[in-house]
Write an enzyme that holds these catalytic residues in place. Structure first.
Site, short mmCIF file in Angstrom:
data_model
loop_
_atom_site.label_atom_id
_atom_site.label_comp_id
_atom_site.label_asym_id
_atom_site.label_seq_id
_atom_site.Cartn_x
_atom_site.Cartn_y
_atom_site.Cartn_z
N LYS A 38 0.83 -1.22 0.00
CA LYS A 38 0.00 0.00 0.00
C LYS A 38 0.85 1.26 0.00
O LYS A 38 0.68 2.15 -0.83
CB LYS A 38 -0.94 0.02 1.23
CG LYS A 38 -1.89 -1.16 1.31
CD LYS A 38 -2.77 -1.10 2.54
CE LYS A 38 -2.01 -1.21 3.84
NZ LYS A 38 -1.30 -2.49 4.04
N SER A 39 1.79 1.32 0.95
CA SER A 39 2.61 2.51 1.10
C SER A 39 3.52 2.73 -0.11
O SER A 39 3.62 3.85 -0.63
CB SER A 39 3.44 2.34 2.38
OG SER A 39 4.10 3.49 2.68
N SER A 106 -7.02 -0.93 7.06
CA SER A 106 -8.49 -0.80 7.11
C SER A 106 -9.19 -2.14 6.91
O SER A 106 -9.82 -2.37 5.89
CB SER A 106 -9.00 0.25 6.11
OG SER A 106 -8.38 0.16 4.85
P1 ADP Z 1 2.13 -1.86 3.28
O1 ADP Z 1 2.07 -0.36 3.17
O2 ADP Z 1 0.98 -2.52 2.56
O3 ADP Z 1 2.31 -2.36 4.66
P2 ADP Z 1 4.76 -1.56 2.16
O4 ADP Z 1 4.59 -0.77 0.92
O5 ADP Z 1 5.22 -0.85 3.39
O6 ADP Z 1 3.40 -2.35 2.45
O7 ADP Z 1 5.74 -2.79 1.93
C1 ADP Z 1 5.64 -3.62 0.80
C2 ADP Z 1 6.98 -4.29 0.57
O8 ADP Z 1 6.85 -5.23 -0.50
C3 ADP Z 1 8.06 -3.30 0.18
O9 ADP Z 1 9.28 -3.71 0.77
C4 ADP Z 1 8.09 -3.44 -1.34
O10 ADP Z 1 9.34 -3.11 -1.88
C5 ADP Z 1 7.80 -4.93 -1.52
N1 ADP Z 1 7.19 -5.30 -2.83
C6 ADP Z 1 7.62 -6.31 -3.61
N2 ADP Z 1 6.88 -6.42 -4.72
C7 ADP Z 1 5.95 -5.45 -4.66
C8 ADP Z 1 4.89 -5.04 -5.54
N3 ADP Z 1 4.66 -5.66 -6.71
N4 ADP Z 1 4.11 -4.01 -5.16
C9 ADP Z 1 4.34 -3.38 -3.97
N5 ADP Z 1 5.34 -3.71 -3.12
C10 ADP Z 1 6.14 -4.73 -3.44
#
Ligand code: ADP
Length: 197
Positions: A38-39, A106
């Site tokens: 998400k982030s 959420s």
């Molecule tokens: P969330 O905000 O959902 O908790 P984050 O964005 O903080 O997730 O973390 C997602 C992790 O997954 C990051 O380290 C990102 O680099 C990795 N990742 C690997 N593949 C993907 C992808 N296709 N889309 C989004 N993130 C990815």
């Protein structure tokens, strides 16, 4: 005496701000498990929009919990209040004409439905950032799943707290199958098709 407080519509309307900015004020509501992306997707999308001359702003989980919602924990009631406040803030940002991107787990359907209800038809875009738990446990960038599985974090979504999947989201991103760029492109295409940008 809430009944005496009425929404004050200023002289300048949402449409005027949208015209000024050359975009529609909307909420792009990302939902999904921790580590789903998400982030990462939110910030990449914000950057891509900026490059296109569009004003976007990310409301991100950890940042909001440090400030506005620092008094809230992770019990079902606090999660509900967390999302309620965020929904109201997102609504104000969208009213300002900004493409507002929220990045919060959420987990409850009802809370997302409430967030949607604050906005007009077409102004709330629910994006399910989907990724299987097995992949998330392998990814575990913050080591949270390891701790949750060991019982060190209570009420961790997907492990010891529920996540209610969106039933009819506007967009589904499968981050175990697509790259960040592909996911962002999907959202941008949607925004173009709907005349948001
Ligand atoms: P969330 O905000 O959902 O908790 P984050 O964005 O903080 O997730 O973390 C997602 C992790 O997954 C990051 O380290 C990102 O680099 C990795 N990742 C690997 N593949 C993907 C992808 N296709 N889309 C989004 N993130 C990815």
């Amino acid at each position: 005496m809430r009944k005496h407080i009425i929404w004050h519509e200023g002289k300048v309307k949402k449409e005027d701000r949208e015209k000024l900015l050359g975009q529609k004020g909307v909420v792009i509501w990302l939902t999904g498990l921790s580590g789903a992306g998400k982030s990462t997707i939110a910030h990449e999308l914000e950057w891509r929009l900026l490059e296109m001359g569009k004003l976007a702003y990310v409301l991100d989980g950890d940042n909001i919990r440090h400030g506005l919602n620092s008094d809230l924990g992770f019990s079902p009631e606090d999660r509900k209040e967390n999302i309620r406040r965020i929904s109201e803030v997102a609504k104000l940002f969208a009213d300002a004409g900004i493409i507002t991107i929220t990045a919060f787990i959420s987990p409850y359907k009802e809370d997302r439905k409430r967030a949607r209800s604050l906005l007009a038809e077409g102004e709330f875009i629910e994006v399910y950032v989907k990724c299987p738990l097995e992949v998330l446990i392998k990814r575990d960038p913050k080591g949270l799943y390891k701790k949750a599985l060991a019982g060190e974090i209570k009420e961790f979504t997907g492990i010891s707290a529920p996540y209610e999947e969106p039933e009819d989201p506007e967009i589904i991103l499968e981050t175990d199958k697509e790259t960040v760029e592909e996911s962002v492109e999907k959202i941008l295409n949607y925004l173009k098709e709907r005349g948001v940008i």
